[in-house]
Design a protein around this motif. Structure first.
Motif, PDB file in Angstrom:
ATOM      1  N   ALA A  91       0.828  -1.209   0.000  1.00 45.16           N
ATOM      2  CA  ALA A  91       0.000   0.000   0.000  1.00 45.16           C
ATOM      3  C   ALA A  91       0.863   1.261   0.000  1.00 45.16           C
ATOM      4  O   ALA A  91       0.566   2.229  -0.697  1.00 45.16           O
ATOM      5  CB  ALA A  91      -0.932  -0.005   1.206  1.00 45.16           C
ATOM      6  N   LEU A  92       1.952   1.260   0.769  1.00 43.70           N
ATOM      7  CA  LEU A  92       2.847   2.415   0.809  1.00 43.70           C
ATOM      8  C   LEU A  92       3.526   2.622  -0.537  1.00 43.70           C
ATOM      9  O   LEU A  92       3.709   3.757  -0.994  1.00 43.70           O
ATOM     10  CB  LEU A  92       3.899   2.245   1.909  1.00 43.70           C
ATOM     11  N   GLY A  93       3.909   1.520  -1.181  1.00 43.47           N
ATOM     12  CA  GLY A  93       4.553   1.618  -2.490  1.00 43.47           C
ATOM     13  C   GLY A  93       3.646   2.185  -3.556  1.00 43.47           C
ATOM     14  O   GLY A  93       4.115   2.782  -4.528  1.00 43.47           O
ATOM     15  N   GLU A  94       2.337   2.029  -3.374  1.00 41.29           N
ATOM     16  CA  GLU A  94       1.372   2.519  -4.353  1.00 41.29           C
ATOM     17  C   GLU A  94       0.793   3.878  -3.966  1.00 41.29           C
ATOM     18  O   GLU A  94      -0.115   4.367  -4.628  1.00 41.29           O
ATOM     19  CB  GLU A  94       0.230   1.501  -4.480  1.00 41.29           C
ATOM     20  N   THR A  95       1.314   4.481  -2.897  1.00 45.66           N
ATOM     21  CA  THR A  95       0.794   5.761  -2.413  1.00 45.66           C
ATOM     22  C   THR A  95       1.773   6.882  -2.735  1.00 45.66           C
ATOM     23  O   THR A  95       2.973   6.759  -2.481  1.00 45.66           O
ATOM     24  CB  THR A  95       0.561   5.710  -0.887  1.00 45.66           C
ATOM     25  N   ALA A  96       1.267   7.976  -3.299  1.00 42.64           N
ATOM     26  CA  ALA A  96       2.103   9.125  -3.650  1.00 42.64           C
ATOM     27  C   ALA A  96       2.058  10.162  -2.538  1.00 42.64           C
ATOM     28  O   ALA A  96       0.995  10.458  -2.002  1.00 42.64           O
ATOM     29  CB  ALA A  96       1.624   9.748  -4.962  1.00 42.64           C
ATOM     30  N   GLY A  97       3.232  10.717  -2.198  1.00 36.10           N
ATOM     31  CA  GLY A  97       3.290  11.807  -1.235  1.00 36.10           C
ATOM     32  C   GLY A  97       3.591  11.335   0.168  1.00 36.10           C
ATOM     33  O   GLY A  97       2.968  10.397   0.671  1.00 36.10           O
ATOM     34  N   ALA A  98       4.559  11.988   0.816  1.00 31.58           N
ATOM     35  CA  ALA A  98       4.984  11.586   2.157  1.00 31.58           C
ATOM     36  C   ALA A  98       3.863  11.741   3.178  1.00 31.58           C
ATOM     37  O   ALA A  98       3.711  10.903   4.068  1.00 31.58           O
ATOM     38  CB  ALA A  98       6.205  12.403   2.575  1.00 31.58           C
ATOM     39  N   MET A  99       3.071  12.813   3.068  1.00 33.40           N
ATOM     40  CA  MET A  99       1.991  13.021   4.028  1.00 33.40           C
ATOM     41  C   MET A  99       0.945  11.915   3.912  1.00 33.40           C
ATOM     42  O   MET A  99       0.408  11.431   4.907  1.00 33.40           O
ATOM     43  CB  MET A  99       1.345  14.392   3.818  1.00 33.40           C
ATOM     44  N   ALA A 100       0.641  11.520   2.677  1.00 40.99           N
ATOM     45  CA  ALA A 100      -0.321  10.439   2.473  1.00 40.99           C
ATOM     46  C   ALA A 100       0.209   9.125   3.024  1.00 40.99           C
ATOM     47  O   ALA A 100      -0.537   8.326   3.609  1.00 40.99           O
ATOM     48  CB  ALA A 100      -0.650  10.307   0.984  1.00 40.99           C
ATOM     49  N   LYS A 101       1.514   8.896   2.864  1.00 42.33           N
ATOM     50  CA  LYS A 101       2.117   7.681   3.416  1.00 42.33           C
ATOM     51  C   LYS A 101       2.033   7.678   4.939  1.00 42.33           C
ATOM     52  O   LYS A 101       1.732   6.654   5.559  1.00 42.33           O
ATOM     53  CB  LYS A 101       3.583   7.576   2.973  1.00 42.33           C
ATOM     54  N   LEU A 102       2.293   8.840   5.537  1.00 44.96           N
ATOM     55  CA  LEU A 102       2.253   8.926   6.990  1.00 44.96           C
ATOM     56  C   LEU A 102       0.838   8.668   7.511  1.00 44.96           C
ATOM     57  O   LEU A 102       0.642   7.994   8.523  1.00 44.96           O
ATOM     58  CB  LEU A 102       2.731  10.301   7.444  1.00 44.96           C
ATOM     59  N   THR A 103      -0.156   9.188   6.806  1.00 45.01           N
ATOM     60  CA  THR A 103      -1.550   8.945   7.179  1.00 45.01           C
ATOM     61  C   THR A 103      -1.869   7.458   7.128  1.00 45.01           C
ATOM     62  O   THR A 103      -2.550   6.912   8.000  1.00 45.01           O
ATOM     63  CB  THR A 103      -2.491   9.723   6.254  1.00 45.01           C
ATOM     64  N   LEU A 104      -1.354   6.795   6.100  1.00 43.52           N
ATOM     65  CA  LEU A 104      -1.581   5.361   5.943  1.00 43.52           C
ATOM     66  C   LEU A 104      -0.924   4.581   7.078  1.00 43.52           C
ATOM     67  O   LEU A 104      -1.510   3.645   7.635  1.00 43.52           O
ATOM     68  CB  LEU A 104      -1.023   4.911   4.592  1.00 43.52           C
ATOM     69  N   ILE A 105       0.289   4.968   7.441  1.00 44.24           N
ATOM     70  CA  ILE A 105       0.989   4.308   8.541  1.00 44.24           C
ATOM     71  C   ILE A 105       0.218   4.483   9.841  1.00 44.24           C
ATOM     72  O   ILE A 105       0.084   3.548  10.639  1.00 44.24           O
ATOM     73  CB  ILE A 105       2.420   4.872   8.663  1.00 44.24           C
ATOM     74  N   SER A 106      -0.314   5.687  10.070  1.00 42.47           N
ATOM     75  CA  SER A 106      -1.092   5.927  11.275  1.00 42.47           C
ATOM     76  C   SER A 106      -2.378   5.110  11.272  1.00 42.47           C
ATOM     77  O   SER A 106      -2.791   4.561  12.307  1.00 42.47           O
ATOM     78  CB  SER A 106      -1.409   7.422  11.381  1.00 42.47           C
ATOM     79  N   ARG A 107      -3.011   5.019  10.130  1.00 45.24           N
ATOM     80  CA  ARG A 107      -4.285   4.292  10.020  1.00 45.24           C
ATOM     81  C   ARG A 107      -4.112   2.814  10.337  1.00 45.24           C
ATOM     82  O   ARG A 107      -4.961   2.206  10.999  1.00 45.24           O
ATOM     83  CB  ARG A 107      -4.842   4.473   8.604  1.00 45.24           C
ATOM     84  N   PHE A 108      -2.998   2.226   9.870  1.00 43.91           N
ATOM     85  CA  PHE A 108      -2.746   0.800  10.098  1.00 43.91           C
ATOM     86  C   PHE A 108      -1.545   0.626  11.024  1.00 43.91           C
ATOM     87  O   PHE A 108      -0.594  -0.092  10.721  1.00 43.91           O
ATOM     88  CB  PHE A 108      -2.540   0.081   8.765  1.00 43.91           C
ATOM     89  N   ALA A 109      -1.636   1.293  12.177  1.00 50.68           N
ATOM     90  CA  ALA A 109      -0.523   1.295  13.122  1.00 50.68           C
ATOM     91  C   ALA A 109      -0.209  -0.103  13.640  1.00 50.68           C
ATOM     92  O   ALA A 109       0.931  -0.392  13.997  1.00 50.68           O
ATOM     93  CB  ALA A 109      -0.836   2.224  14.290  1.00 50.68           C
TER      94      ALA A 109
END
Length: 335
Positions: free
Chosen positions: A88-106
């Motif tokens: 999912a991180l590899g398919e996500t553009a933008g550092a802020m979007a990646k950070l949101t994803l990491i927080s969502r699936f902590a």
């Protein structure tokens, strides 16, 4: 203790055990007190609670030869160890979007830590680290999370700026942070946080089919049941107004007595949770905004600044003016 077991044993725990085995260390003693047994190998279908995962971390650290256990584990977790989150991180553009994803699936990125985002500006945000069953995360979990998350963010976006703020004053393994954490580390800080700043425009794009599949897999691995502490933290963090215990219990679909009893089982009180979250918000506002103490106190629903100052001193051991004098320049001007 919480009854939920949100950590798939075939992800992080298996990676940890393989890491020990690869270094010639008998990994079986690491299972002691974790509810996993040698007969369960390869642990498909088994899960761990955050408490038992922290026990596994502590056992692995005890068996490890050296002071870089958490950091080496972070390297091994990058990729397969975080399951579909890596895709999912590899398919996500933008550092802020990646950070949101990491927080969502902590639970996949940092199994025994809670991750909360505080957005300062569109190009500047903090990832705050808490615990799933205690207010601060364990030192081992924090080290692993910092190394893993910072490297995942830096992997595809070199231009972002990352700063790690840590409450520890002078850890014995300080040099390991410098080697393994892809962020400038500051010790003796009032919060545990990773700060992300970027000058790059944040791209938004529709998720690819691969991303949609990965996100569904991440959701399937997310716990259906959270600890009561984590649920209360999320409720209080997301609401625009302060909630007291009866209001929070009502939103969570239970009585105030039930909520109080569940928190007591997790050895935490509602007041401790609210104090911790209000202290975090107050600290960030004091360090990063030009707001007056009176304005910050009003945002946190204090009736007057004197009450806010007394509460802040109780939370942090420092006055608001002392915090600004000691830390504000560092937080505002780190390059």
């Amino acid at each position: 203790m919480a009854t939920g077991k949100p950590i798939p044993a075939w992800l992080q725990p298996v990676v940890l055990l393989d890491l020990l085995a690869a270094r010639g260390i008998n990994a079986l003693p690491a299972l002691q007190g974790t509810t996993l047994f040698p007969r369960d190998r390869p642990f498909t279908g088994h899960q761990l609670s955050p408490q038992h995962y922290d026990r596994l971390l502590a056992n692995g650290h005890r068996l490890w030869r050296g002071d870089d256990f958490s950091f080496q584990l972070a390297h091994q977790l990058s990729g397969y160890g975080i399951g579909p989150l890596a895709e999912a991180l590899g398919e996500t553009a933008g550092a802020m979007a990646k950070l949101t994803l990491i927080s969502r699936f902590a639970n996949l990125a940092s199994p025994s830590a809670t991750l909360r985002i505080h957005q300062v500006r569109p190009d500047d945000c903090f990832l705050l680290f808490g615990g799933t069953y205690s207010l601060p995360p364990s030192p081992l979990a924090l080290r692993c999370a910092l190394a893993l998350i910072s490297r995942e963010l830096k992997r595809s976006e070199k231009e972002i700026r990352l700063d790690a703020y840590l409450r520890e004053t002078s850890p014995a393994d300080r040099h390991q942070f410098q080697v393994h954490v892809a962020a400038r580390c500051h010790f003796g800080m009032p919060i545990n946080a990773l700060r992300l700043r970027t000058s790059l425009p944040q791209c938004e794009r529709a998720p690819t089919l691969r991303a949609q599949v990965a996100l569904q897999q991440c959701a399937a691995l997310s716990p259906a049941e959270r600890t009561t502490l984590t649920s209360v933290q999320e409720r209080l963090w997301s609401t625009a107004t302060a909630l007291n215990l009866p209001e929070c219990a009502l939103q969570m679909g239970m009585s105030a007595a039930t909520l109080k009893r569940r928190l007591q089982r997790e050895k935490i009180s509602f007041q401790q949770i609210t104090d911790n979250l209000r202290a975090e918000r107050a600290l960030i506002d004091l360090l990063l905004s030009g707001a007056s103490v009176e304005e910050i106190g009003a945002r946190l629903n204090f009736h007057d600044s004197s009450n806010f100052r007394r509460a802040f001193k109780r939370w942090t051991g420092m006055t608001p003016s002392d915090v600004r004098a000691v830390y504000r320049e560092l937080f505002s001007n780190v390059n």
